[in-house]
Write a protein that holds these residues in place. Sequence first.
Motif, PDB file in Angstrom:
ATOM      1  N   GLN A  39       0.538  -1.321  -0.440  1.00  7.80           N
ATOM      2  CA  GLN A  39      -0.018   0.103   0.243  1.00  7.80           C
ATOM      3  C   GLN A  39       0.739   1.019  -0.250  1.00  7.80           C
ATOM      4  O   GLN A  39       0.796   2.200  -0.303  1.00  7.80           O
ATOM      5  CB  GLN A  39      -1.060  -0.231   1.311  1.00  7.80           C
ATOM      6  CG  GLN A  39      -2.719  -0.839   1.041  1.00  7.80           C
ATOM      7  CD  GLN A  39      -3.161  -0.833   2.368  1.00  7.80           C
ATOM      8  OE1 GLN A  39      -2.853  -0.618   3.591  1.00  7.80           O
ATOM      9  NE2 GLN A  39      -4.231  -1.925   2.657  1.00  7.80           N
ATOM     10  N   MET A  40       1.795   1.225   0.675  1.00  6.52           N
ATOM     11  CA  MET A  40       3.101   2.104   0.804  1.00  6.52           C
ATOM     12  C   MET A  40       2.883   2.752  -0.930  1.00  6.52           C
ATOM     13  O   MET A  40       3.337   3.874  -1.144  1.00  6.52           O
ATOM     14  CB  MET A  40       4.075   2.197   1.623  1.00  6.52           C
ATOM     15  CG  MET A  40       4.505   3.235   2.198  1.00  6.52           C
ATOM     16  SD  MET A  40       6.228   3.305   3.065  1.00  6.52           S
ATOM     17  CE  MET A  40       5.082   3.356   4.508  1.00  6.52           C
ATOM     18  N   PHE A  88       4.734   6.216  -3.263  1.00  4.61           N
ATOM     19  CA  PHE A  88       5.378   6.326  -4.893  1.00  4.61           C
ATOM     20  C   PHE A  88       6.521   7.415  -4.701  1.00  4.61           C
ATOM     21  O   PHE A  88       6.565   7.701  -5.401  1.00  4.61           O
ATOM     22  CB  PHE A  88       4.556   6.670  -5.791  1.00  4.61           C
ATOM     23  CG  PHE A  88       5.077   6.353  -7.859  1.00  4.61           C
ATOM     24  CD1 PHE A  88       6.131   5.193  -7.832  1.00  4.61           C
ATOM     25  CD2 PHE A  88       4.956   6.904  -8.973  1.00  4.61           C
ATOM     26  CE1 PHE A  88       7.117   5.053  -8.740  1.00  4.61           C
ATOM     27  CE2 PHE A  88       5.662   6.870 -10.238  1.00  4.61           C
ATOM     28  CZ  PHE A  88       6.642   6.220  -9.567  1.00  4.61           C
ATOM     29  N   ALA A  89       7.039   6.872  -3.736  1.00  2.00           N
ATOM     30  CA  ALA A  89       8.088   7.466  -3.503  1.00  2.00           C
ATOM     31  C   ALA A  89       9.426   7.009  -2.779  1.00  2.00           C
ATOM     32  O   ALA A  89       9.400   6.755  -1.978  1.00  2.00           O
ATOM     33  CB  ALA A  89       8.196   9.084  -2.913  1.00  2.00           C
ATOM     34  N   ALA A 132      -0.941  13.043 -14.170  1.00  2.00           N
ATOM     35  CA  ALA A 132       0.557  13.050 -14.287  1.00  2.00           C
ATOM     36  C   ALA A 132       1.882  13.216 -13.060  1.00  2.00           C
ATOM     37  O   ALA A 132       2.864  12.776 -13.049  1.00  2.00           O
ATOM     38  CB  ALA A 132       0.597  13.985 -15.358  1.00  2.00           C
ATOM     39  N   MET A 133       1.735  14.424 -12.426  1.00  2.00           N
ATOM     40  CA  MET A 133       2.291  15.369 -11.840  1.00  2.00           C
ATOM     41  C   MET A 133       1.933  13.996 -10.472  1.00  2.00           C
ATOM     42  O   MET A 133       3.296  14.107  -9.672  1.00  2.00           O
ATOM     43  CB  MET A 133       1.665  15.890 -11.162  1.00  2.00           C
ATOM     44  CG  MET A 133       2.511  17.499 -12.123  1.00  2.00           C
ATOM     45  SD  MET A 133       3.711  17.519 -12.709  1.00  2.00           S
ATOM     46  CE  MET A 133       3.603  17.141 -14.491  1.00  2.00           C
ATOM     47  N   PHE A 134       1.266  12.686 -10.615  1.00  2.00           N
ATOM     48  CA  PHE A 134       1.635  12.266  -9.214  1.00  2.00           C
ATOM     49  C   PHE A 134       2.676  11.213  -9.586  1.00  2.00           C
ATOM     50  O   PHE A 134       3.516  10.144  -8.301  1.00  2.00           O
ATOM     51  CB  PHE A 134       0.200  11.193  -9.371  1.00  2.00           C
ATOM     52  CG  PHE A 134       0.439  10.456  -8.169  1.00  2.00           C
ATOM     53  CD1 PHE A 134       0.612   9.627  -7.228  1.00  2.00           C
ATOM     54  CD2 PHE A 134       0.795   8.417  -8.851  1.00  2.00           C
ATOM     55  CE1 PHE A 134       0.528   9.206  -5.943  1.00  2.00           C
ATOM     56  CE2 PHE A 134       0.800   7.753  -8.590  1.00  2.00           C
ATOM     57  CZ  PHE A 134       1.180   7.602  -6.805  1.00  2.00           C
ATOM     58  N   GLY A 135       3.418  11.232 -10.718  1.00  2.00           N
ATOM     59  CA  GLY A 135       4.196  10.081 -10.943  1.00  2.00           C
ATOM     60  C   GLY A 135       5.732  10.684 -11.650  1.00  2.00           C
ATOM     61  O   GLY A 135       6.157  10.081 -12.080  1.00  2.00           O
ATOM     62  N   VAL A 136       5.658  12.224 -10.625  1.00  2.00           N
ATOM     63  CA  VAL A 136       7.583  12.694 -11.014  1.00  2.00           C
ATOM     64  C   VAL A 136       8.349  12.502 -10.176  1.00  2.00           C
ATOM     65  O   VAL A 136       7.796  12.397  -8.532  1.00  2.00           O
ATOM     66  CB  VAL A 136       6.948  14.504 -10.775  1.00  2.00           C
ATOM     67  CG1 VAL A 136       8.262  14.949 -10.313  1.00  2.00           C
ATOM     68  CG2 VAL A 136       5.649  15.061 -11.280  1.00  2.00           C
ATOM     69  N   VAL A 170       5.594  -1.303  -8.481  1.00  4.58           N
ATOM     70  CA  VAL A 170       4.981  -1.837  -7.366  1.00  4.58           C
ATOM     71  C   VAL A 170       4.724  -3.194  -7.768  1.00  4.58           C
ATOM     72  O   VAL A 170       4.985  -4.002  -6.837  1.00  4.58           O
ATOM     73  CB  VAL A 170       3.489  -1.642  -7.777  1.00  4.58           C
ATOM     74  CG1 VAL A 170       2.224  -2.091  -7.214  1.00  4.58           C
ATOM     75  CG2 VAL A 170       3.067   0.745  -7.766  1.00  4.58           C
ATOM     76  N   ALA A 171       5.856  -3.124  -8.907  1.00  3.23           N
ATOM     77  CA  ALA A 171       6.442  -5.154  -9.433  1.00  3.23           C
ATOM     78  C   ALA A 171       7.487  -5.014  -8.367  1.00  3.23           C
ATOM     79  O   ALA A 171       6.917  -6.378  -7.363  1.00  3.23           O
ATOM     80  CB  ALA A 171       5.953  -5.198 -10.356  1.00  3.23           C
TER      81      ALA A 171
END
Lengths: 103, 232
Positions: free
Chosen positions: B44-45, B50-51, B104-108, B141-142
């Motif tokens: 979940q983290m 995603f950092a 998109a910026m979630f993925g920076v 995530v994988a």
Amino acid sequence: MNTNMIFLILGMALVTYIPRALPAVIIDKMKFSPKVEKFLSLIPYTAMAALIFPGVLTVDANLWYIGVIGGIVAILLSLIKKMPVAAVVVVSVVADMLLYTVI
Amino acid sequence: MSKKQQYCLGLRTGLPVILGFVPVGIAYAIMAGQAGLTVAETIQMSVFVFAGASQMMAVGMLAQGAGVVAILLATFILNLRHLIMSTCAVNRMKRTTTGFRLLAMFGVTDESFAIYTTMEEENCSVWFFLGLITVTYSSWVAGTTIGAFASGILPQLVTDSLGIALYAMFIALLIPNVKHNFRLGLLVVMTALVNMGLQQVMASSWALIVATLVCAALGAFLVDEKAEEAKQ
């Protein structure tokens, strides 16, 4: 799942997303002068320089030359025209793998 | 190029990141397990935050018994650099809506920023970026999932050697841009040295931000227009 953990994960999600999302919301309200555009266009290079060095020296916390040799291999390959990024990455990894097997 | 072609180009361009993110994801998941997180919490983290660097720091702090507030504060400081990176990325992302930009910026991350901002300007659409972060996010995530369930899947030799992968990628993105521009090359070397110097007197997350901003500001006065031409 304990509540403390839920709070931590959601809190981290929030404090991570805010700096990422803020520019997306306010960029239309900003008008950059040519000097500022210039400044923004240089940030990728200065940021990458700071991301690479001195971090590359600690790729292996005990053997500084693992990062240095891998880095030099990457630099030499990158100097070749039209070299794909993926190839540079794979060959650098293989170089370090060979290095680990001979030491 | 159509939106679909731009998206697919983003996917392809992101492929080298897999080599870096999967092993780091595995390493994070192992650390998280050692810090007492369940498999679900570990994954979940990665899904919500995603950092990589922040997540590793957070589970490291948890293992040492740090409180939630301290971890959140440290995460915020460590991720302030994304504010700069996101500004640069979004500034190149013309002709799109705020909604798409927010997605998109979630993925920076350091990696998606580095790839996106060194691409030719005509490829810099939001669709390209979405393709790129599809690859980076799913490999993160994988990697986490693999590490949470099967920590010993990669031999030690492979994990150790993959440590160079993301650095090699940054180098491969940087060199073609600086090799024909002496002043830009000088600026890059100077930034690296300034960063190292600053790390002696402040936390490395702050050193990175200060070195990046100060040297880019200096460069805005020193580097001439050839910087633009050199981008082929």
